[in-house]
Design a protein around this motif. Structure first.
Motif, PDB file in Angstrom:
ATOM      1  N   MET A 129      43.732 -11.433-105.604  1.00  0.00           N
ATOM      2  CA  MET A 129      43.731 -10.268-104.730  1.00  0.00           C
ATOM      3  C   MET A 129      45.159  -9.891-104.356  1.00  0.00           C
ATOM      4  SD  MET A 129      41.932  -9.985-101.054  1.00  0.00           S
ATOM      5  CE  MET A 129      42.943 -10.314 -99.680  1.00  0.00           C
ATOM      6  N   ALA A 130      45.443  -8.594-104.360  1.00  0.00           N
ATOM      7  CA  ALA A 130      46.743  -8.126-103.880  1.00  0.00           C
ATOM      8  C   ALA A 130      46.649  -8.047-102.363  1.00  0.00           C
ATOM      9  CB  ALA A 130      47.076  -6.773-104.472  1.00  0.00           C
ATOM     10  N   VAL A 131      47.325  -8.997-101.691  1.00  0.00           N
ATOM     11  CA  VAL A 131      47.120  -9.130-100.250  1.00  0.00           C
ATOM     12  C   VAL A 131      47.663  -7.936 -99.466  1.00  0.00           C
ATOM     13  CG1 VAL A 131      47.582 -10.613 -98.253  1.00  0.00           C
ATOM     14  CG2 VAL A 131      47.092 -11.633-100.468  1.00  0.00           C
ATOM     15  N   ASP A 132      48.744  -7.320 -99.958  1.00  0.00           N
ATOM     16  CA  ASP A 132      49.332  -6.212 -99.191  1.00  0.00           C
ATOM     17  C   ASP A 132      48.595  -4.889 -99.414  1.00  0.00           C
ATOM     18  OD1 ASP A 132      51.044  -8.286 -99.696  1.00  0.00           O
ATOM     19  OD2 ASP A 132      52.334  -7.073-101.012  1.00  0.00           O
ATOM     20  N   THR A 133      47.707  -4.843-100.386  1.00  0.00           N
ATOM     21  CA  THR A 133      46.980  -3.595-100.618  1.00  0.00           C
ATOM     22  C   THR A 133      45.620  -3.677 -99.932  1.00  0.00           C
ATOM     23  OG1 THR A 133      48.038  -3.543-102.761  1.00  0.00           O
ATOM     24  CG2 THR A 133      46.238  -1.982-102.413  1.00  0.00           C
ATOM     25  N   PRO A 134      45.301  -2.696 -99.081  1.00  0.00           N
ATOM     26  CA  PRO A 134      44.012  -2.749 -98.389  1.00  0.00           C
ATOM     27  C   PRO A 134      42.846  -2.777 -99.379  1.00  0.00           C
ATOM     28  CG  PRO A 134      45.376  -0.985 -97.511  1.00  0.00           C
ATOM     29  CD  PRO A 134      46.098  -1.529 -98.712  1.00  0.00           C
TER      30      PRO A 134
ATOM     31  N   GLY B 265      47.355  -9.612-107.327  1.00  0.00           N
ATOM     32  CA  GLY B 265      48.155 -10.629-106.644  1.00  0.00           C
ATOM     33  C   GLY B 265      48.244 -11.879-107.504  1.00  0.00           C
ATOM     34  N   LYS B 266      49.008 -12.841-107.036  1.00  0.00           N
ATOM     35  CA  LYS B 266      49.167 -14.076-107.782  1.00  0.00           C
ATOM     36  C   LYS B 266      47.924 -14.944-107.604  1.00  0.00           C
ATOM     37  CE  LYS B 266      52.685 -17.435-108.734  1.00  0.00           C
ATOM     38  NZ  LYS B 266      52.766 -18.713-108.115  1.00  0.00           N
ATOM     39  N   VAL B 267      47.437 -15.501-108.724  1.00  0.00           N
ATOM     40  CA  VAL B 267      46.264 -16.369-108.632  1.00  0.00           C
ATOM     41  C   VAL B 267      46.692 -17.745-108.147  1.00  0.00           C
ATOM     42  CG1 VAL B 267      44.414 -17.462-109.942  1.00  0.00           C
ATOM     43  CG2 VAL B 267      45.089 -15.117-110.474  1.00  0.00           C
ATOM     44  N   THR B 268      46.171 -18.180-107.027  1.00  0.00           N
ATOM     45  CA  THR B 268      46.449 -19.504-106.481  1.00  0.00           C
ATOM     46  C   THR B 268      45.100 -20.119-106.119  1.00  0.00           C
ATOM     47  OG1 THR B 268      46.530 -18.684-104.230  1.00  0.00           O
ATOM     48  CG2 THR B 268      48.608 -18.684-105.446  1.00  0.00           C
ATOM     49  N   PRO B 269      45.041 -21.414-105.835  1.00  0.00           N
ATOM     50  CA  PRO B 269      43.756 -22.000-105.438  1.00  0.00           C
ATOM     51  C   PRO B 269      43.167 -21.290-104.223  1.00  0.00           C
ATOM     52  CG  PRO B 269      45.358 -23.720-105.881  1.00  0.00           C
ATOM     53  CD  PRO B 269      46.100 -22.421-105.977  1.00  0.00           C
ATOM     54  N   ASP B 270      44.023 -20.778-103.337  1.00  0.00           N
ATOM     55  CA  ASP B 270      43.526 -20.078-102.169  1.00  0.00           C
ATOM     56  C   ASP B 270      43.144 -18.634-102.463  1.00  0.00           C
ATOM     57  OD1 ASP B 270      43.284 -21.789-100.168  1.00  0.00           O
ATOM     58  OD2 ASP B 270      45.292 -21.485 -99.294  1.00  0.00           O
ATOM     59  N   ASN B 271      43.660 -18.136-103.564  1.00  0.00           N
ATOM     60  CA  ASN B 271      43.406 -16.748-103.925  1.00  0.00           C
ATOM     61  C   ASN B 271      42.974 -16.705-105.391  1.00  0.00           C
ATOM     62  OD1 ASN B 271      43.335 -13.993-104.155  1.00  0.00           O
ATOM     63  ND2 ASN B 271      45.553 -13.667-103.926  1.00  0.00           N
ATOM     64  N   PRO B 272      41.804 -17.296-105.700  1.00  0.00           N
ATOM     65  CA  PRO B 272      41.436 -17.550-107.098  1.00  0.00           C
ATOM     66  C   PRO B 272      41.182 -16.282-107.907  1.00  0.00           C
ATOM     67  CG  PRO B 272      39.591 -18.016-105.647  1.00  0.00           C
ATOM     68  CD  PRO B 272      40.756 -17.709-104.757  1.00  0.00           C
ATOM     69  N   LEU B 273      41.005 -15.166-107.241  1.00  0.00           N
ATOM     70  CA  LEU B 273      40.667 -13.952-107.988  1.00  0.00           C
ATOM     71  C   LEU B 273      41.832 -12.975-108.064  1.00  0.00           C
ATOM     72  CD1 LEU B 273      37.131 -13.774-106.492  1.00  0.00           C
ATOM     73  CD2 LEU B 273      37.624 -14.094-108.910  1.00  0.00           C
TER      74      LEU B 273
ATOM     75  N   GLU C 224      39.822 -11.080 -93.779  1.00  0.00           N
ATOM     76  CA  GLU C 224      41.118 -10.894 -93.115  1.00  0.00           C
ATOM     77  C   GLU C 224      41.585 -12.183 -92.469  1.00  0.00           C
ATOM     78  OE1 GLU C 224      40.408  -7.548 -90.576  1.00  0.00           O
ATOM     79  OE2 GLU C 224      40.746  -6.093 -92.182  1.00  0.00           O
ATOM     80  N   GLY C 225      40.635 -13.039 -92.058  1.00  0.00           N
ATOM     81  CA  GLY C 225      40.998 -14.312 -91.453  1.00  0.00           C
ATOM     82  C   GLY C 225      41.558 -15.286 -92.472  1.00  0.00           C
ATOM     83  N   LYS C 226      41.022 -15.244 -93.671  1.00  0.00           N
ATOM     84  CA  LYS C 226      41.442 -16.206 -94.684  1.00  0.00           C
ATOM     85  C   LYS C 226      42.797 -15.841 -95.276  1.00  0.00           C
ATOM     86  CE  LYS C 226      39.738 -18.673 -98.725  1.00  0.00           C
ATOM     87  NZ  LYS C 226      38.992 -19.889 -98.388  1.00  0.00           N
ATOM     88  N   HIS C 227      43.001 -14.525 -95.485  1.00  0.00           N
ATOM     89  CA  HIS C 227      44.255 -14.100 -96.118  1.00  0.00           C
ATOM     90  C   HIS C 227      45.109 -13.381 -95.097  1.00  0.00           C
ATOM     91  CE1 HIS C 227      42.724 -15.148-100.079  1.00  0.00           C
ATOM     92  NE2 HIS C 227      41.594 -14.579 -99.711  1.00  0.00           N
ATOM     93  N   LYS C 228      46.168 -14.024 -94.664  1.00  0.00           N
ATOM     94  CA  LYS C 228      47.072 -13.444 -93.657  1.00  0.00           C
ATOM     95  C   LYS C 228      47.620 -12.108 -94.153  1.00  0.00           C
ATOM     96  CE  LYS C 228      48.089 -15.409 -89.734  1.00  0.00           C
ATOM     97  NZ  LYS C 228      47.101 -16.441 -89.673  1.00  0.00           N
TER      98      LYS C 228
END
Lengths: 300, 464
Positions: free
Chosen positions: B50-55, B40-48, B79-83
């Protein structure tokens, strides 16, 4: 000619699918084990390095391996002897031990003797853990301690542990052979026994002169089966014994060492080399059994 | 085509012969294939990344700690942090059997809780390049402590023990401390003092035996339980050198005097104060006997309280004491303990959603994730100062022991590096405790195995 061919096709039609499954899931892993035995595979990588006979060289220099072979040999010789001997004896008693057929209550005995065969090996091993316990909770040692005697370390003494494993193996296996031999004995025509009795043969003579020769094929097969069971004993040793093959390695057998090397030490190549050796040892064993026990066949 | 019954039976006997299990049944997987990583795209909220749509696929070892913590703590956190994110929790008791084929086939999950008797060998896995370097995770911002990195929150031992071949490949999550366990209630009622020196320990054993109760036991079926206090004692007496020499397979490491002394000391316990039947019992049996009041003390790790939670009688009050000091001139203080982070969480190199796997670990290593885990499992974690306010007696006692030890918490590595050597020590320990082997013979036999291992080129060597 045509009829034979049709019959042949008929049989092949039925056997094709099972044979295919057998080749894919049984034969091909065997072939693969031979290949892995010549590599240093750790079990997880998708590639392996070819190492020639290094695994086999290390194997033959490994004292644990020879210990395991020795324990297998003891089980292999004594297991079939005791199990088949007992099985034959019980089967004879059940089918022709009494005046008319089997001894009194033979139907009940038949069920009791066969019962262990219904239990999974792991359950048998767990059961015997309790039976052979060294404290007051043990079925054998409990009463002994109650009488003021020293408990016997069935599983905790290195001198006794292998014999305990053998005992459990016999207990678990004997039922199957009783049924096998009973069925074979049932196939022997009663007239033969009657005429033997008229000739004045006693029970022992009838057993050795009539029953045993007519059962020889079954005995041969049973011997190989039992030999294989004695080679395996994995579940019993792994679940029952102290330290999984102990105490102090006194109950290690080839199958537990294969498992340990593959799944504990991650030496899949080495473990496969052991498997390959086991394969040949069993092949030789089967050849020897069929060779030694070859006799004139009595056709009925 | 005359298939008579006998030929058939013989045929099936041969079939049976071929059916003897041989290792290698599973395919070795050939060359490439397997997962293609999605990021997934690295953003401050997703620093690592993660591909959000892939389980995120997580395998949890179902052992002493269960798997509830994963389902009710870490999964909802992520799951709460990443919609829209989904965590798929799988549970198994046989990590190796279930995951080895997945690794070999190139389709491993995103997180593996590599734990239990049947865990995978991290050394081999990392040597084969099957594990993700977790340095990126440690450098990522902490989940719920602003301004800190994930790595700042960790006990130093986590980094040390998760490193294989120079790379951090595993997050060892649970901080486990070993000691000798007893019932605080029983000790209070009988007026028994917690022993600090070996003399006090032996005297206490005598007193307990005199009161009609067995003093000491261990899981004879799994002798590593007794190997643990014996080695700990040797290291406390002789200092960390003893341990390092063992781990580095130095010549004569096992023949060191402190090891001999510790072996002799414990052999005396084996001869005089061991509970009847110890040699054949499992860890659960030994622990249940202690809960039932048949035996006073046993060696174990701090997982014991959680493991026994169903059979602890009310008010049992687990307490733990450090292995007593053998001599007055021990190199390490009496409070020194054997402590090691266990339960390794790793991210396979071929994971489908590697960023997701790392993000899951980041959630685990948060203050919230660790504190709630700690409360559920009565265990400490490698996350510093993440101890729940309300502690069970065993956890409180562990925390106290661990705090008192401070810098003097140590652990050996050979047990994980050289399984063959570990097995040799285990079986020799039983022989020693049963009096079938002298302390000298114990040292000789183990040393012999260590020498053999040192010479074996097929065994990968480590150094500390």
């Amino acid at each position: 000619m045509l009829a034979t061919r049709r019959k042949f096709l008929f049989i092949v039609g039925f056997l094709a699918l099972p044979a295919l499954i057998y080749v894919v899931y049984v034969i091909s892993p065997y072939v693969q084990a031979f290949q892995i035995a010549f590599t240093d595979w750790h079990g997880a990588s998708q590639t392996q390095n070819f190492v020639g006979f290094a695994n086999f060289e290390a194997l033959f220099a490994d004292s644990t391996f020879w210990h395991a072979i020795g324990h297998n040999a003891i089980l292999l010789v004594l297991g079939p002897l005791i199990v088949l001997g007992l099985g034959m004896f019980f089967a004879f008693l059940l089918t022709s031990g009494g005046r008319k057929g089997g001894v009194g209550g033979s139907k009940v005995y038949r069920v009791i003797i066969f019962l262990p065969q219904v239990l999974s090996l792991v359950i048998v091993a767990v059961l015997f853990q309790s039976v052979l316990k060294t404290d007051t909770g043990g079925m054998i040692n409990g009463p002994l301690i109650g009488l003021g005697a020293q408990p016997i370390g069935f599983l905790t003494s290195p001198d006794l542990a292998l014999w305990s494993v053998l005992g459990v193996l016999v207990w678990q296996q004997v039922g199957f052979y009783v049924v096998l031999f009973s069925a074979a004995m049932g196939n022997v025509p009663l007239e033969i026994y009657e005429s033997a009795r008229l000739d004045g043969a006693n029970r022992i003579q009838m057993f050795f002169r009539i029953t045993l020769p007519l059962l020889w094929d079954t005995v041969q097969t049973a011997w190989v089966y039992m030999g294989i069971a004695a080679f395996d004993v994995f579940a019993i040793v792994w679940v029952l014994t102290v330290d999984q093959g102990g105490p102090d390695g006194s109950t290690q057998v080839l199958s537990t060492e294969i498992y340990r090397n593959a799944f504990v030490y991650s030496k899949f190549g080495y473990a496969s080399a052991m498997g390959v050796v086991l394969f040949f040892v069993i092949l030789i064993f089967a050849g020897v059994v069929f060779g030694l026990t070859r006799r004139e066949r009595v056709e009925l | 085509m005359n298939l008579d019954r006998r030929t058939f039976i013989r045929g099936s006997a041969l079939a049976g012969l071929l059916a003897v299990p041989v290792v290698g049944g599973c395919a070795t997987g050939g060359g490439g294939g397997g997962n293609t990583a999605v990021t997934g795209k690295v953003t401050p909220d997703n620093p690592l990344g993660m591909a959000v749509d892939t389980p995120v696929k997580v395998y949890i070892f179902d052992g002493g700690y269960g798997s509830e913590y994963a389902r009710s703590v870490h999964k909802p956190m992520l799951e709460g942090k990443h919609k829209g994110a989904k965590v798929d929790i799988q549970v198994t008791k046989e990590i190796n059997k279930v995951l080895q084929p997945q690794f070999a086939g190139g389709t491993p999950p995103d997180v593996v809780d590599n734990d239990g008797d049947n865990k995978m060998d991290e050394g081999s896995l990392s040597g084969d390049g099957q594990l993700t370097d977790l340095t990126r995770l440690l450098d990522a911002p902490a989940w719920d402590v602003p301004g800190k990195k994930v790595g700042d929150l960790l006990d130093p031992s986590a980094k040390e023990f998760g490193t294989y071949n120079g790379k951090l490949v595993e997050v060892l999550y649970t901080l486990n401390s070993y000691g000798i366990w007893y019932s605080q209630k029983l000790f209070r009622e009988r007026g028994w003092q917690v022993p600090k020196t070996w003399d006090e320990f032996v005297k206490l054993c005598q007193t307990i035996k005199g009161s009609g109760m067995a003093a000491y036991t261990y899981a004879g079926k799994y002798p590593q339980y007794q190997m643990e206090p014996m080695l700990t004692m040797a290291i406390k007496t002789g200092g960390l050198e003893v341990m390092k020499n063992i781990d580095n397979l130095e010549d004569g490491a096992w023949k060191a005097e402190p090891i001999k002394q510790a072996a002799a000391a414990w052999q005396e316990i084996g001869a005089k104060y061991l509970m009847e039947g110890t040699a054949g019992i499992s860890h659960t049996e030994s622990q249940t006997k202690q809960n039932n009041g048949q035996v006073a003390m046993l060696p174990c790790g701090s997982w014991i309280e959680n493991e026994q939670k169903k059979s602890i009688p009310p008010g049992f009050d687990y307490g733990v004491l450090p292995v007593p000091s053998l001599t007055g001139s021990d190199k390490l203080p009496q409070t020194a303990i054997h402590s090691i982070p266990i339960g390794g969480f790793l991210v396979p190199a071929k994971a489908k959603n590697p960023g997701g796997g790392l993000e899951y670990l980041r959630a685990m290593l948060s203050k919230e994730g660790a504190t709630r885990y700690s409360a559920m499992t009565a265990s400490m974690t490698v996350v510093k100062d993440a101890i729940p306010e309300k502690q069970s007696p065993g956890l409180a006692s562990t925390v106290q022991m661990h705090t008192a030890a401070g810098e003097n918490a140590f652990s050996w590595r050979f047990e994980y590096w050289y399984k063959q050597l570990f097995d040799a020590v285990k079986s020799a320990t039983n022989e020693l405790m049963a009096g079938r082997m002298t302390p000298d013979a114990f040292c000789d036999q183990v040393q012999q195995k260590a020498d053999q291992l040192k010479k074996d080129p097929s065994v990968k060597k480590y150094h500390r």
